[in-house]
Design an enzyme around this catalytic site. Structure first.
Site, PDB file in Angstrom:
ATOM      1  CG  HIS A 119     -34.980 -13.071  10.588  1.00 25.51           C
ATOM      2  ND1 HIS A 119     -36.201 -12.752  11.136  1.00 25.51           N
ATOM      3  CD2 HIS A 119     -34.666 -14.290  11.091  1.00 25.51           C
ATOM      4  CE1 HIS A 119     -36.597 -13.723  11.935  1.00 25.51           C
ATOM      5  NE2 HIS A 119     -35.677 -14.674  11.922  1.00 25.51           N
TER       6      HIS A 119
ATOM      7  CD  GLU B 271     -43.271 -11.441  12.520  1.00 23.55           C
ATOM      8  OE1 GLU B 271     -43.566 -12.577  12.933  1.00 23.55           O
ATOM      9  OE2 GLU B 271     -42.209 -11.183  11.921  1.00 23.55           O
TER      10      GLU B 271
ATOM     11  CG  PHE C 106     -31.564  -4.127  13.728  1.00 22.24           C
ATOM     12  CD1 PHE C 106     -30.827  -3.994  14.890  1.00 22.24           C
ATOM     13  CD2 PHE C 106     -32.916  -3.763  13.753  1.00 22.24           C
ATOM     14  CE1 PHE C 106     -31.408  -3.507  16.057  1.00 22.24           C
ATOM     15  CE2 PHE C 106     -33.494  -3.276  14.911  1.00 22.24           C
ATOM     16  CZ  PHE C 106     -32.737  -3.145  16.064  1.00 22.24           C
TER      17      PHE C 106
ATOM     18  CB  ALA D 147     -39.636  -9.363  18.976  1.00 24.82           C
ATOM     19  CB  VAL D 148     -41.521  -5.194  14.953  1.00 23.31           C
ATOM     20  CG1 VAL D 148     -40.212  -5.087  14.193  1.00 23.31           C
ATOM     21  CG2 VAL D 148     -42.436  -6.237  14.322  1.00 23.31           C
TER      22      VAL D 148
END
Length: 472
Positions: free
Chosen positions: A372, A392, A424, A427-428
């Protein structure tokens, strides 16, 4: 290759949001009355069967008599044809009714068939004979379906448009769909609404409508253990079923009747009470099963889509390999689970993917986390994020930060990775820019094991959102 090893049963159905029924004239409920006509088609050595009938009669614990006629059993079935049918015909002849007619029984009932037709009832097929099919070879059952249609057409004057075997085999629905001439098949008790099944072979593809039947709102329970002991119990159960379905709205209530059972005077009164009760409500559509099938096919026609459970391995990995960031191995393993119809939703695929992520070892899961990107990090600035990550982060406004905000995010990213060893992850779509920043400040101080578990849960949540986009 196509996934053919999956669990074939659909335990999901319509889920929490059934389709809108839009019953005619805004009706809240469709009430469908079935009259099973089996008398003269039951097991009997006169019919070429090996033994007498032993099913659904007043004789508790009846057993088949091999190579013998059973006079008591025969007379119970005869009551249904001689007296019970006519009692029910007088009661129901002004209502739409579907008859499940055993073809060989109809052939022995010219007066009853004439009365059914004059009442405008639908006569669907209930098979060639009222016998068990569970051990019948598929070729033999196929031939019996064809003969049932032929004989029914000869006796009634038109072919049946609905099918219900009842004492069915594992092949029945497939074989009836294969016959190709049925608007609906009723050999299912799986739902309160019609639904579609797809059948494909080397030569043809068919979308078959299933209009489920009932064994609970059914007078057969007068002749089974834990059944109805009185008409009052029958009426109370029908009333309770009607009340719940009426309150829910947009549902179908099936009611199954037999001439030799509810046709008895001590039970028939309960049926009349229920009809009167249903008629006391507005918005009740009494309909034949053919009426319901026609309506449903028009309102909710089947649309074929590419279903995950029917994808080949390559297509499945291509479709879902990016759901977990740069971790196509998760989709690869999920395919090997053997997916079935219950996985043909975003939730179903998410479950399969998450199972493989959760069962992976620590280093594999860590690899997913480190795949990520940093939030609002260098990759975002450079425009090299995956399309999913770009969308996202933009949705939370992270593509439009001030210079000070961007510097703060990058500083926090550095501190977080130095402490925990992975970016970090959040799930925005569940957050605003402010709540993301607040979570950053809180989570950076977590114990790494706690934060690893938190990050994994967030990865699963991100995957859920991506699958909802995929299915939408």
């Amino acid at each position: 290759m196509t996934n053919t090893t999956g669990y074939p049963r659909d335990l999901t159905g319509y889920g929490a949001t059934p389709p809108t029924a839009n019953w005619p004239d805004g009706a809240r409920i469709a009430v469908q009355i079935v009259l099973n006509y089996e008398e003269g088609g039951e097991n009997n050595i006169l019919h070429g069967d090996a033994a007498s009938e032993a099913f659904l009669s007043e004789i508790v614990g009846a057993a088949a008599w091999p190579d013998q006629r059973h006079a008591n059993m025969e007379s119970i079935y005869e009551y249904g044809a001689r007296a019970g049918f006519w009692r029910l015909h007088r009661m129901l002849n002004q209502l739409p009714v579907t008859v499940y007619g055993v073809a060989s029984a109809l052939a022995r009932a010219p007066e009853q068939v004439k009365a059914m037709l004059e009442a405008g009832w639908e006569i669907a097929s209930h098979g060639l004979k009222w016998v068990e099919h569970k051990d019948m070879p598929a070729d033999e059952e196929r031939a019996q379906i064809a003969e049932a249609v032929r004989l029914h057409t000869e006796v009634v004057g038109s072919r049946p448009r609905g099918w219900y075997t009842g004492r069915s085999s594992e092949n029945t629905i497939r074989l009836a769909a294969e016959e190709g001439g049925f608007k609906y098949i009723a050999d299912s008790y799986a739902d309160d609404l019609p639904y579609w099944l797809e059948f494909d072979d080397a030569d043809t593809s068919r979308d078959q409508l299933i209009v489920p039947y009932t064994l609970d709102c059914n007078d057969m329970r007068f002749a089974t253990p834990q059944g109805f002991n009185s008409g009052t119990q029958f009426f109370d159960y029908l009333k309770a079923t009607f009340d719940v379905l009426y309150a829910e709205g947009g549902r179908m209530m099936s009611l199954g009747l037999h001439c030799r059972l509810v046709g008895r005077p001590g039970r028939a009164q309960a049926l009349q009470q229920f009809i009167d009760y249903a008629n006391s409500h507005d918005g009740v559509w009494f309909a034949t099963r053919e009426d319901i099938a026609d309506h449903w096919a028009a309102q909710n026609p089947h649309i074929r889509t590419q279903r995950p459970s029917q994808m080949n391995h390559g297509d499945f990995v291509t479709a879902f390999g990016a759901i977990f960031e740069h971790s196509a191995w998760i989709a690869d393993r999920a395919y090997a689970l053997g997916l079935g119809p219950t996985h043909d939703t975003a939730t179903g695929v998410h479950s399969a993917l998450c199972r493989m992520f959760r069962s992976a070892n620590h280093d594999e899961r860590l690899g997913v986390l480190t795949a990520h990107p940093d939030l609002a990090g260098k990759l975002a600035v450079a425009g090299t994020l995956t399309a999913e990550s770009t969308s996202e982060q933009a949705g939370a406004g992270l593509d439009a930060l001030t210079d000070d905000e961007r510097a703060m995010f990058q500083d926090l990213n550095t501190q977080y990775v130095e402490k925990h060893g992975f970016p970090f992850i959040i799930a925005v779509r569940d957050h605003t820019k402010a709540s993301i920043m607040a979570a950053f400040h809180t989570r950076i101080d977590h114990d790494t094991d706690v934060e690893f578990a938190t990050a994994c849960r967030q990865v699963e949540r991100i995957a859920e959102f991506r699958l909802m986009d995929h299915s939408g």
